[in-house]
Design a protein around this motif. Structure first.
Motif, mmCIF file in Angstrom:
data_model
loop_
_atom_site.group_PDB
_atom_site.id
_atom_site.type_symbol
_atom_site.label_atom_id
_atom_site.label_comp_id
_atom_site.label_asym_id
_atom_site.label_seq_id
_atom_site.Cartn_x
_atom_site.Cartn_y
_atom_site.Cartn_z
ATOM 1 N N ASP A 46 0.823 -1.212 0.000
ATOM 2 C CA ASP A 46 0.000 0.000 0.000
ATOM 3 C C ASP A 46 0.854 1.258 0.000
ATOM 4 O OD1 ASP A 46 -2.270 -1.522 0.002
ATOM 5 O OD2 ASP A 46 -2.799 -1.132 2.093
ATOM 6 N N TYR A 47 1.949 1.251 0.765
ATOM 7 C CA TYR A 47 2.844 2.417 0.795
ATOM 8 C C TYR A 47 3.549 2.600 -0.546
ATOM 9 C CZ TYR A 47 2.142 2.553 5.814
ATOM 10 O OH TYR A 47 1.583 2.645 7.064
ATOM 11 N N LYS A 48 3.934 1.493 -1.154
ATOM 12 C CA LYS A 48 4.587 1.566 -2.469
ATOM 13 C C LYS A 48 3.642 2.220 -3.485
ATOM 14 C CE LYS A 48 6.578 -1.355 -6.025
ATOM 15 N NZ LYS A 48 6.702 -2.715 -6.518
ATOM 16 N N LYS A 49 2.402 1.812 -3.478
ATOM 17 C CA LYS A 49 1.409 2.391 -4.394
ATOM 18 C C LYS A 49 1.169 3.862 -4.068
ATOM 19 C CE LYS A 49 -0.989 -1.990 -4.902
ATOM 20 N NZ LYS A 49 -2.193 -2.752 -4.544
ATOM 21 N N TYR A 50 1.077 4.170 -2.791
ATOM 22 C CA TYR A 50 0.800 5.544 -2.361
ATOM 23 C C TYR A 50 1.916 6.490 -2.798
ATOM 24 C CZ TYR A 50 -0.167 9.462 0.801
ATOM 25 O OH TYR A 50 -0.428 10.705 1.327
ATOM 26 N N PHE A 51 3.172 6.112 -2.528
ATOM 27 C CA PHE A 51 4.283 7.017 -2.817
ATOM 28 C C PHE A 51 4.677 7.033 -4.297
ATOM 29 C CE2 PHE A 51 4.935 6.531 1.806
ATOM 30 C CZ PHE A 51 4.832 7.868 2.147
ATOM 31 N N SER A 52 4.485 5.906 -4.992
ATOM 32 C CA SER A 52 4.795 5.893 -6.431
ATOM 33 C C SER A 52 3.636 6.461 -7.252
ATOM 34 C CB SER A 52 5.094 4.474 -6.907
ATOM 35 O OG SER A 52 3.918 3.687 -6.921
ATOM 36 N N ARG A 53 2.463 6.550 -6.609
ATOM 37 C CA ARG A 53 1.233 7.015 -7.260
ATOM 38 C C ARG A 53 0.852 6.170 -8.471
ATOM 39 N NH1 ARG A 53 0.731 13.216 -5.887
ATOM 40 N NH2 ARG A 53 2.225 13.273 -4.213
ATOM 41 N N LYS A 54 1.180 4.863 -8.352
ATOM 42 C CA LYS A 54 0.838 3.909 -9.417
ATOM 43 C C LYS A 54 0.423 2.584 -8.805
ATOM 44 C CE LYS A 54 4.723 5.058 -12.232
ATOM 45 N NZ LYS A 54 5.761 4.486 -13.047
ATOM 46 N N ILE A 55 -0.431 1.875 -9.515
ATOM 47 C CA ILE A 55 -0.730 0.476 -9.220
ATOM 48 C C ILE A 55 -0.230 -0.295 -10.426
ATOM 49 C CG2 ILE A 55 -2.505 -1.252 -8.818
ATOM 50 C CD1 ILE A 55 -4.188 0.883 -7.483
ATOM 51 N N GLY A 56 0.874 -1.000 -10.239
ATOM 52 C CA GLY A 56 1.542 -1.606 -11.383
ATOM 53 C C GLY A 56 2.046 -0.495 -12.282
ATOM 54 N N ALA A 57 1.618 -0.504 -13.528
ATOM 55 C CA ALA A 57 2.016 0.536 -14.483
ATOM 56 C C ALA A 57 0.934 1.607 -14.652
ATOM 57 C CB ALA A 57 2.322 -0.100 -15.831
ATOM 58 N N VAL A 58 -0.189 1.436 -13.950
ATOM 59 C CA VAL A 58 -1.322 2.340 -14.112
ATOM 60 C C VAL A 58 -1.225 3.482 -13.093
ATOM 61 C CG1 VAL A 58 -3.839 2.521 -14.051
ATOM 62 C CG2 VAL A 58 -2.766 0.427 -14.899
ATOM 63 N N PRO A 59 -1.190 4.724 -13.560
ATOM 64 C CA PRO A 59 -1.128 5.855 -12.623
ATOM 65 C C PRO A 59 -2.440 6.017 -11.848
ATOM 66 C CG PRO A 59 -0.878 6.593 -14.910
ATOM 67 C CD PRO A 59 -1.137 5.128 -14.942
ATOM 68 N N LEU A 60 -2.310 6.406 -10.585
ATOM 69 C CA LEU A 60 -3.484 6.680 -9.763
ATOM 70 C C LEU A 60 -4.014 8.075 -10.062
ATOM 71 C CD1 LEU A 60 -2.288 5.368 -6.292
ATOM 72 C CD2 LEU A 60 -3.993 4.326 -7.770
ATOM 73 N N LYS A 61 -5.286 8.276 -9.818
ATOM 74 C CA LYS A 61 -5.856 9.615 -9.957
ATOM 75 C C LYS A 61 -5.252 10.499 -8.869
ATOM 76 C CE LYS A 61 -9.897 9.179 -6.978
ATOM 77 N NZ LYS A 61 -9.608 10.224 -6.011
ATOM 78 N N LYS A 62 -5.265 11.782 -9.106
ATOM 79 C CA LYS A 62 -4.746 12.720 -8.114
ATOM 80 C C LYS A 62 -5.617 12.642 -6.865
ATOM 81 C CE LYS A 62 -3.591 17.429 -7.258
ATOM 82 N NZ LYS A 62 -2.604 18.324 -7.489
ATOM 83 N N MET A 63 -4.968 12.524 -5.729
ATOM 84 C CA MET A 63 -5.688 12.407 -4.465
ATOM 85 C C MET A 63 -5.949 13.794 -3.879
ATOM 86 S SD MET A 63 -3.568 9.198 -2.867
ATOM 87 C CE MET A 63 -4.512 9.046 -1.383
ATOM 88 N N ASP A 64 -7.162 13.975 -3.386
ATOM 89 C CA ASP A 64 -7.452 15.234 -2.701
ATOM 90 C C ASP A 64 -7.096 15.057 -1.214
ATOM 91 O OD1 ASP A 64 -9.659 13.953 -1.451
ATOM 92 O OD2 ASP A 64 -11.011 14.594 -3.041
#
Length: 95
Positions: A46-64
Motif C-alpha cells: 500500500d505504501y509503495k502504491k501511495y508514494f509511487s502514485r501507481k498500481i503496477g504501471a497504471v497511474p493513480l488519480k490525483k488524491m485530494d
C-alpha cells in the motif's frame, strides 16, 4: 489491473497465471500464505502504491486532501490493531 493477484509462483490466483504441479495442493497451504500476503499488502505494498502514485504501471488519480487523510487514518488503525494492541496484551501476560 489487479496487481494483488501477482503473488509469485507459490499461489495461482488467476487462470492467466502459469500452472505448476504444487498448485493442486494450494488449498492446504493457501490460508497461511494468504495471511502473510495480507500483512505484506498492508505494511508494504500500500505504501509503495501511495508514494509511487501507481498500481503496477497504471497511474493513480490525483488524491485530494480527504483521500490522504483517509489513507493515513486507515494505516494508523492497522498499525494499532496489528502491532500496538498485540504488543500491549502480550507484554501484560509476561509479568
Amino acid at each position: 489491473m489487479d496487481d494483488d493477484i501477482e503473488v509469485g509462483v507459490l499461489m495461482r490466483m488467476a487462470p492467466t497465471q502459469k500452472r505448476y504441479k504444487m498448485h493442486k495442493f494450494q488449498h492446504f497451504y493457501f490460508w497461511f500464505l494468504y495471511m502473510l500476503l495480507y500483512v505484506f499488502w498492508i505494511f508494504f505494498t500500500d505504501y509503495k502504491k501511495y508514494f509511487s502514485r501507481k498500481i503496477g504501471a497504471v497511474p493513480l488519480k490525483k488524491m485530494d486532501p480527504k483521500d490522504h487523510i483517509e489513507f493515513w487514518a486507515v494505516k494508523a488503525y492497522h498499525a494499532a490493531v496489528f502491532v500496538v494492541v498485540p504488543i500491549i496484551f502480550s507484554a501484560g501476560s509476561i509479568g
